[in-house]
Design a protein around this motif. Structure first.
Motif, PDB file in Angstrom:
ATOM      1  N   THR A 112      33.763  18.594  90.260  1.00  0.00           N
ATOM      2  CA  THR A 112      33.502  19.375  89.074  1.00  0.00           C
ATOM      3  C   THR A 112      34.677  19.948  88.793  1.00  0.00           C
ATOM      4  N   TYR A 113      35.202  19.637  87.549  1.00  0.00           N
ATOM      5  CA  TYR A 113      36.155  20.172  86.741  1.00  0.00           C
ATOM      6  C   TYR A 113      35.886  20.920  85.576  1.00  0.00           C
ATOM      7  N   GLN A 114      36.301  22.292  85.484  1.00  0.00           N
ATOM      8  CA  GLN A 114      36.004  22.778  83.994  1.00  0.00           C
ATOM      9  C   GLN A 114      37.059  22.155  83.085  1.00  0.00           C
ATOM     10  N   LEU A 115      36.698  22.037  81.765  1.00  0.00           N
ATOM     11  CA  LEU A 115      37.532  21.650  80.806  1.00  0.00           C
ATOM     12  C   LEU A 115      38.142  22.724  79.812  1.00  0.00           C
ATOM     13  N   LYS A 116      39.370  22.486  79.331  1.00  0.00           N
ATOM     14  CA  LYS A 116      39.769  23.155  78.255  1.00  0.00           C
ATOM     15  C   LYS A 116      38.986  23.106  76.985  1.00  0.00           C
ATOM     16  N   GLN A 117      38.996  23.841  75.909  1.00  0.00           N
ATOM     17  CA  GLN A 117      38.208  23.655  74.846  1.00  0.00           C
ATOM     18  C   GLN A 117      38.753  22.424  74.165  1.00  0.00           C
ATOM     19  N   GLY A 118      38.038  21.670  73.774  1.00  0.00           N
ATOM     20  CA  GLY A 118      38.429  20.377  72.989  1.00  0.00           C
ATOM     21  C   GLY A 118      38.645  19.245  73.690  1.00  0.00           C
ATOM     22  N   GLY A 119      38.661  19.410  75.080  1.00  0.00           N
ATOM     23  CA  GLY A 119      39.214  18.295  75.878  1.00  0.00           C
ATOM     24  C   GLY A 119      38.005  17.146  76.323  1.00  0.00           C
ATOM     25  N   LEU A 120      36.858  17.394  75.768  1.00  0.00           N
ATOM     26  CA  LEU A 120      36.049  16.195  76.269  1.00  0.00           C
ATOM     27  C   LEU A 120      36.343  14.931  75.903  1.00  0.00           C
ATOM     28  N   ILE A 142      29.098   7.779  89.038  1.00  0.00           N
ATOM     29  CA  ILE A 142      28.954   8.105  87.604  1.00  0.00           C
ATOM     30  C   ILE A 142      29.900   9.284  87.273  1.00  0.00           C
ATOM     31  N   SER A 143      30.345   9.474  86.275  1.00  0.00           N
ATOM     32  CA  SER A 143      31.066  10.413  85.647  1.00  0.00           C
ATOM     33  C   SER A 143      30.282  11.148  84.450  1.00  0.00           C
ATOM     34  N   MET A 144      29.958  12.054  84.252  1.00  0.00           N
ATOM     35  CA  MET A 144      29.118  13.006  83.227  1.00  0.00           C
ATOM     36  C   MET A 144      29.910  14.030  82.723  1.00  0.00           C
ATOM     37  N   PHE A 145      29.397  14.399  81.537  1.00  0.00           N
ATOM     38  CA  PHE A 145      29.696  15.924  80.884  1.00  0.00           C
ATOM     39  C   PHE A 145      28.509  16.747  80.839  1.00  0.00           C
ATOM     40  N   ALA A 146      28.799  17.999  81.114  1.00  0.00           N
ATOM     41  CA  ALA A 146      27.690  19.057  80.922  1.00  0.00           C
ATOM     42  C   ALA A 146      27.033  19.090  79.646  1.00  0.00           C
ATOM     43  N   VAL A 147      25.904  19.150  79.579  1.00  0.00           N
ATOM     44  CA  VAL A 147      25.090  19.428  78.036  1.00  0.00           C
ATOM     45  C   VAL A 147      24.552  21.076  78.393  1.00  0.00           C
ATOM     46  N   GLN A 151      31.857  24.115  79.754  1.00  0.00           N
ATOM     47  CA  GLN A 151      32.387  22.931  79.281  1.00  0.00           C
ATOM     48  C   GLN A 151      33.062  22.348  80.756  1.00  0.00           C
ATOM     49  N   ARG A 152      32.480  21.501  81.106  1.00  0.00           N
ATOM     50  CA  ARG A 152      32.844  20.893  82.520  1.00  0.00           C
ATOM     51  C   ARG A 152      32.411  19.191  82.441  1.00  0.00           C
ATOM     52  N   GLY A 182      47.112  11.304  80.925  1.00  0.00           N
ATOM     53  CA  GLY A 182      46.685  12.293  80.095  1.00  0.00           C
ATOM     54  C   GLY A 182      45.475  13.193  80.556  1.00  0.00           C
ATOM     55  N   GLY A 183      44.684  12.668  81.298  1.00  0.00           N
ATOM     56  CA  GLY A 183      43.439  13.445  81.771  1.00  0.00           C
ATOM     57  C   GLY A 183      43.660  14.878  82.303  1.00  0.00           C
ATOM     58  N   PRO A 184      44.494  15.231  83.200  1.00  0.00           N
ATOM     59  CA  PRO A 184      44.714  16.351  83.860  1.00  0.00           C
ATOM     60  C   PRO A 184      45.320  17.537  82.886  1.00  0.00           C
ATOM     61  N   ASP A 185      45.973  16.721  81.633  1.00  0.00           N
ATOM     62  CA  ASP A 185      46.186  17.842  80.818  1.00  0.00           C
ATOM     63  C   ASP A 185      45.021  18.777  80.007  1.00  0.00           C
ATOM     64  N   TRP A 186      43.775  18.336  80.332  1.00  0.00           N
ATOM     65  CA  TRP A 186      42.644  18.826  79.458  1.00  0.00           C
ATOM     66  C   TRP A 186      41.881  19.635  80.687  1.00  0.00           C
ATOM     67  N   LEU A 187      42.436  19.710  81.897  1.00  0.00           N
ATOM     68  CA  LEU A 187      41.669  20.236  82.845  1.00  0.00           C
ATOM     69  C   LEU A 187      42.043  21.735  83.377  1.00  0.00           C
ATOM     70  N   GLU A 188      41.061  22.647  83.423  1.00  0.00           N
ATOM     71  CA  GLU A 188      41.299  24.076  83.893  1.00  0.00           C
ATOM     72  C   GLU A 188      41.699  24.069  85.320  1.00  0.00           C
TER      73      GLU A 188
END
Length: 205
Positions: A112-120, A142-147, A151-152, A182-188
């Motif tokens: 699980t990775y926390q995302l920067k805002q706007g990063g999804l 699977i890869s999923m985004f939290a609803v 934001q993760r 570019g993916g890691p650029d949006w990870l906290e």
């Protein structure tokens, strides 16, 4: 499947098998909604955790089941075995097929990775380009985004062994197949990983 859920039960030591049997009985009954996909116990990471992975065909189905579990005096039939429960809701990355039972394990890594805002959206786009090449080294469940909640994103990777996990991760990086450009650029920096092993009742083995 339109939605997925990860339910994490903190259980008493030595109760994994009984708790898993209770989960299977509950999900097979007419009381529950959704489809049981995985029922794992944490082997590396926070211990005494039973991880229940389910799929749902609609948002309404997930919400109805979520309310039923929250209001139950015996959630998942596991009240006597558990001390805590967390429920997380996810939507799949749109380019991925639905999860179906498989024997790709028996090692499952849940990251699980926390995302920067706007990063999804940039993250989904980067993954869509990178997953086909990365999957040549090991499959992706699977890869999923939290609803709900923060934001993760969460993704689940199966491996035949811990040695295979190390080899696949090392070789995919060496080949430039991973991480996504570019993916890691949006990870906290808030990231966590759990290595889990299927219980006897898990469809994903």
């Amino acid at each position: 499947m339109l939605r997925y859920e990860i339910a994490t039960l903190t259980i008493y030591m030595g109760t994994t098998a009984k708790a898993a049997e209770a989960v299977k009985a509950y999900t097979d009954s007419g009381e529950s909604k959704g489809t049981l996909l995985g029922c794992w116990f944490a082997d590396i990471g926070q211990l005494n955790q039973l991880i229940i992975f389910r799929g749902f065909d609609s948002v309404d189905e997930l919400e109805a089941e979520r309310e039923a579990v929250r209001r139950s005096s015996n959630p998942f039939g596991c009240a006597e075995f558990m001390t805590d429960m967390s429920l997380e809701s996810y939507a799949p990355f749109p380019f991925l097929p639905p999860v179906s039972p498989a024997e790709d394990g028996p090692i499952y890594e849940i990251r699980t990775y926390q995302l920067k805002q706007g990063g999804l959206e940039p993250t989904i786009a980067a993954w869509e380009k990178a997953v086909p090449k990365r999957s040549e080294f090991s499959p992706l469940t699977i890869s999923m985004f939290a609803v709900d909640g923060s934001q993760r994103i969460t993704h689940i990777w199966p491996y035949k062994s811990l040695e295979e996990r190390t080899k696949a991760r090392t070789e995919s990086v060496k080949a430039g197949a991973w991480p996504p450009v570019g993916g890691p650029d949006w990870l906290e920096l808030d990231m966590k990983s759990t290595v889990a092993v299927p219980t006897a009742v898990s469809p994903l083995k």
